[in-house]
Write an enzyme that holds these catalytic residues in place. Structure first.
Site, PDB file in Angstrom:
ATOM      1  N   GLY A 104       0.090   0.119  -5.107  1.00  0.00           N
ATOM      2  CA  GLY A 104      -1.243  -0.484  -5.014  1.00  0.00           C
ATOM      3  C   GLY A 104      -2.143   0.033  -6.105  1.00  0.00           C
ATOM      4  O   GLY A 104      -2.300   1.243  -6.252  1.00  0.00           O
ATOM      5  N   TYR A 162      12.384  -4.981  -5.032  1.00  0.00           N
ATOM      6  CA  TYR A 162      11.310  -4.929  -6.024  1.00  0.00           C
ATOM      7  C   TYR A 162      10.316  -3.797  -5.848  1.00  0.00           C
ATOM      8  O   TYR A 162       9.912  -3.162  -6.823  1.00  0.00           O
ATOM      9  CB  TYR A 162      10.524  -6.250  -5.989  1.00  0.00           C
ATOM     10  N   ASN A 207      -0.127   1.387   5.922  1.00  0.00           N
ATOM     11  CA  ASN A 207       0.723   0.542   5.079  1.00  0.00           C
ATOM     12  C   ASN A 207       1.463  -0.419   5.989  1.00  0.00           C
ATOM     13  O   ASN A 207       2.094   0.010   6.963  1.00  0.00           O
ATOM     14  CB  ASN A 207       1.717   1.397   4.279  1.00  0.00           C
ATOM     15  N   GLY A 208       1.376  -1.701   5.653  1.00  0.00           N
ATOM     16  CA  GLY A 208       1.998  -2.726   6.493  1.00  0.00           C
ATOM     17  C   GLY A 208       0.938  -3.729   6.892  1.00  0.00           C
ATOM     18  O   GLY A 208      -0.224  -3.600   6.509  1.00  0.00           O
ATOM     19  N   CYS A 262       5.327 -13.264   3.038  1.00  0.00           N
ATOM     20  CA  CYS A 262       5.518 -12.088   3.896  1.00  0.00           C
ATOM     21  C   CYS A 262       4.260 -11.883   4.733  1.00  0.00           C
ATOM     22  O   CYS A 262       3.155 -11.929   4.206  1.00  0.00           O
ATOM     23  CB  CYS A 262       5.773 -10.853   3.039  1.00  0.00           C
ATOM     24  N   CYS A 270      11.464 -13.250   3.921  1.00  0.00           N
ATOM     25  CA  CYS A 270      10.974 -13.884   2.685  1.00  0.00           C
ATOM     26  C   CYS A 270      12.067 -14.742   2.055  1.00  0.00           C
ATOM     27  O   CYS A 270      11.775 -15.692   1.328  1.00  0.00           O
ATOM     28  CB  CYS A 270      10.446 -12.838   1.709  1.00  0.00           C
ATOM     29  N   CYS A 299      14.682  -6.832   7.685  1.00  0.00           N
ATOM     30  CA  CYS A 299      13.910  -8.075   7.679  1.00  0.00           C
ATOM     31  C   CYS A 299      14.144  -8.729   6.322  1.00  0.00           C
ATOM     32  O   CYS A 299      13.889  -8.120   5.284  1.00  0.00           O
ATOM     33  CB  CYS A 299      12.417  -7.777   7.860  1.00  0.00           C
ATOM     34  N   CYS A 337       0.861  -1.172   0.000  1.00  0.00           N
ATOM     35  CA  CYS A 337       0.000   0.000   0.000  1.00  0.00           C
ATOM     36  C   CYS A 337       0.899   1.223   0.000  1.00  0.00           C
ATOM     37  O   CYS A 337       2.073   1.142   0.326  1.00  0.00           O
ATOM     38  CB  CYS A 337      -0.870   0.057   1.246  1.00  0.00           C
ATOM     39  N   CYS A 396      12.270  -3.549   5.471  1.00  0.00           N
ATOM     40  CA  CYS A 396      11.928  -4.598   4.488  1.00  0.00           C
ATOM     41  C   CYS A 396      12.892  -4.541   3.311  1.00  0.00           C
ATOM     42  O   CYS A 396      12.882  -3.586   2.527  1.00  0.00           O
ATOM     43  CB  CYS A 396      10.506  -4.388   3.996  1.00  0.00           C
TER      44      CYS A 396
END
Ligand code: 5GP
Ligand code: MG
Length: 460
Positions: A28, A243, A102-103, A383, A437, A434, A2, A237
């Site tokens: 998004g 990406y 967002n999250g 994720c 993934c 983090c 988002c 992240c």
């Protein structure tokens, strides 16, 4: 996935929010919304679709006022229904409140069940609504204290912007999972998921909203609060850099474009191969392919051309025997790739299905060899913190080893960047990022997802 934006003290706040969302559209594409405040009331416009289609002059005229918040949505939690479009807006005992998030929270289900057991009625199926129920049920007199008490109960990733009739409040979780930046435009403040939104509206980039920081914007101006004692390790992240973020943004203090080029350079060092040209899968593979090309000395070529006008309105003729599939979006430059040995560079493989079609297409166009190079490690884990990766069962790298994936994709060789070389720019990455993934190292327990830990311990 988002994007969020907040505008404080600007005479055309909703128009600035609109432009911010326009710049954040890549975060998004499912739905968008803006809430503004005028004459002491929250005004809302939310729809499914793209920012440019949802808002026009008459709609923005109905969103006056000098404060506004906005959201672009890519469903991560909660079905893709109209009731889940953000900003969520509620009336409660203290007035109106709107929120953009967002999250993804990892204990929202647990908290929701608790509230429902006491008779609360939820309007949406998003994790975000839990935050609003928490705020409404706190006994502290002022909103900031209620927000602080609420955020201390939620676990997971959140970059948040709240709006009431008199205040805008911004918060980022103590681990800083999702980006959030602060900008200034004259006497106005802008917060946004990425700096590219500040660039579009001509705002200067001041700084990140710090992990664990809460900013209050009111008629007294801006104040900063840090209510979390014992700050935990950060969990920025890394997939934002791989990406998700736009390459012209600065995320977690680093330029995304430069970081991606660095991934490509690392990849060339780790997995060299003789070839005639380096070809990116556009657009996501371009910066890494440039880095690969620079490091290896093998020329960069746009061997795949992307149609930039592909939208949701494309209709495949129903009597066609064959699906157009990826050809709608990408087509090889045939004379360029014919008879050539290619190093094909992309940022990630998720299901492997697109990659397979791209390799097929390049072979049909006459490519002699295709060496696939991925500028991140195998995506082995879903994720839970806001990136819309599929279930483990659909993640090809969760099911298969690289050699099997190579056979499935039908390329001559396949190699991924290692976790170690992914973090070429930070040797202490365990303290800051983090990478669950890729590594399966989830930084916090996942109360809403008890099964994943079971899957994890079963893993070899
Ligand atoms: P696959 O071969 O796995 O079907 O597709 C790989 C492509 O998906 C890559 O080009 C990569 O950029 C893109 N990709 C990676 N993560 C995501 C995501 O979360 N959503 C979308 N739409 N594409 C993604
Ligand atoms: Mg891509």
């Amino acid at each position: 996935m988002c994007g969020i934006v907040g505008v404080f003290n600007h005479p055309e706040a909703s128009r600035i929010a609109y432009l911010g969302l326009y710049a954040l559209q890549h975060r998004g594409q499912e739905a968008a919304g803006i809430v503004s405040v005028s004459e002491g009331r929250l005004q809302t416009h939310r729809r499914m679709g793209l920012v440019g289609d949802i808002f026009d002059e008459p709609v923005l005229d109905k969103l006056p006022g000098n404060m506004a918040i906005g959201h672009v949505r890519y469903s991560t939690s909660g079905a893709s229904a109209a009731k889940n479009i953000q900003p969520l807006v509620f009336d409660y005992s203290h007035g109106g409140i709107a929120v953009s998030h967002n999250g993804n929270l990892v204990n929202a289900q647990v908290l929701r069940s608790e509230y429902e057991a006491h008779g609360s009625i939820f309007q949406s199926t998003t994790d975000t609504e839990v935050i609003v129920h928490l705020i409404a049920s706190q006994h502290e007199k002022d909103l900031l204290s209620r927000i602080i008490a609420s955020l201390k109960r939620v676990e997971g990733a959140y970059s948040l912007v709240f709006l009431t009739e008199t205040k805008m409040i911004v918060a980022r979780d103590p681990r800083g999972w999702r980006p959030l930046v602060l900008g200034k435009l004259g006497d106005s403040y802008i917060v946004a998921s990425e700096t590219c939104a500040l660039d579009l509206v001509g705002a200067t980039y001041e700084r990140e909203v710090e992990p664990g920081e809460i900013l209050v914007f009111s008629k007294e101006g801006m104040s900063s609060h840090r209510p979390f004692l014992d700050p935990p390790k950060k969990a920025f992240c890394i997939f934002e850099h791989v990406y998700f973020a736009r390459p012209d943004s600065e995320i977690f203090g680093r330029e995304v474009y430069e970081t991606r080029k660095g991934f490509g350079r690392s990849l060339a060092k780790e997995h060299p191969v003789e070839a005639d040209m380096v070809v990116p899968v556009p657009d996501s593979g371009v910066p890494a392919a440039l880095g690969y090309s620079e490091e290896s000395g093998i020329p960069f070529q746009m061997g795949l051309i992307r149609n930039h006008y592909v939208g949701r309105t494309f209709i495949e003729p129903t009597d066609q025997i064959r699906h157009f599939g990826v050809k709608i979006k990408l087509n090889p430059a045939k004379s360029l790739v014919k008879g050539k040995r290619l190093i094909l560079v992309d940022d990630s493989i998720v299901r492997g299905t697109t990659s397979r079609k791209i390799v097929d297409m390049l072979r049909e166009a006459g490519a002699k060899e295709i060496h696939f190079r991925i500028s991140s490690p195998p995506t082995r884990w879903p994720c839970f913190f806001g990136i819309d990766t599929p279930n483990r069962s659909e993640l090809i790298a969760a099911q298969q080893e690289p050699e099997e994936i190579r056979k499935f994709i039908n390329c001559d060789s396949l190699a991924y960047l290692s976790v170690e070389n992914l973090f070429y720019f930070n040797k202490n990455h365990d303290e800051w990022f983090c990478d669950a993934c890729f590594s399966g190292n989830f930084p916090i327990p996942l109360p809403d997802f008890p099964d994943i830990t079971k899957v994890k311990s079963d893993k070899k």
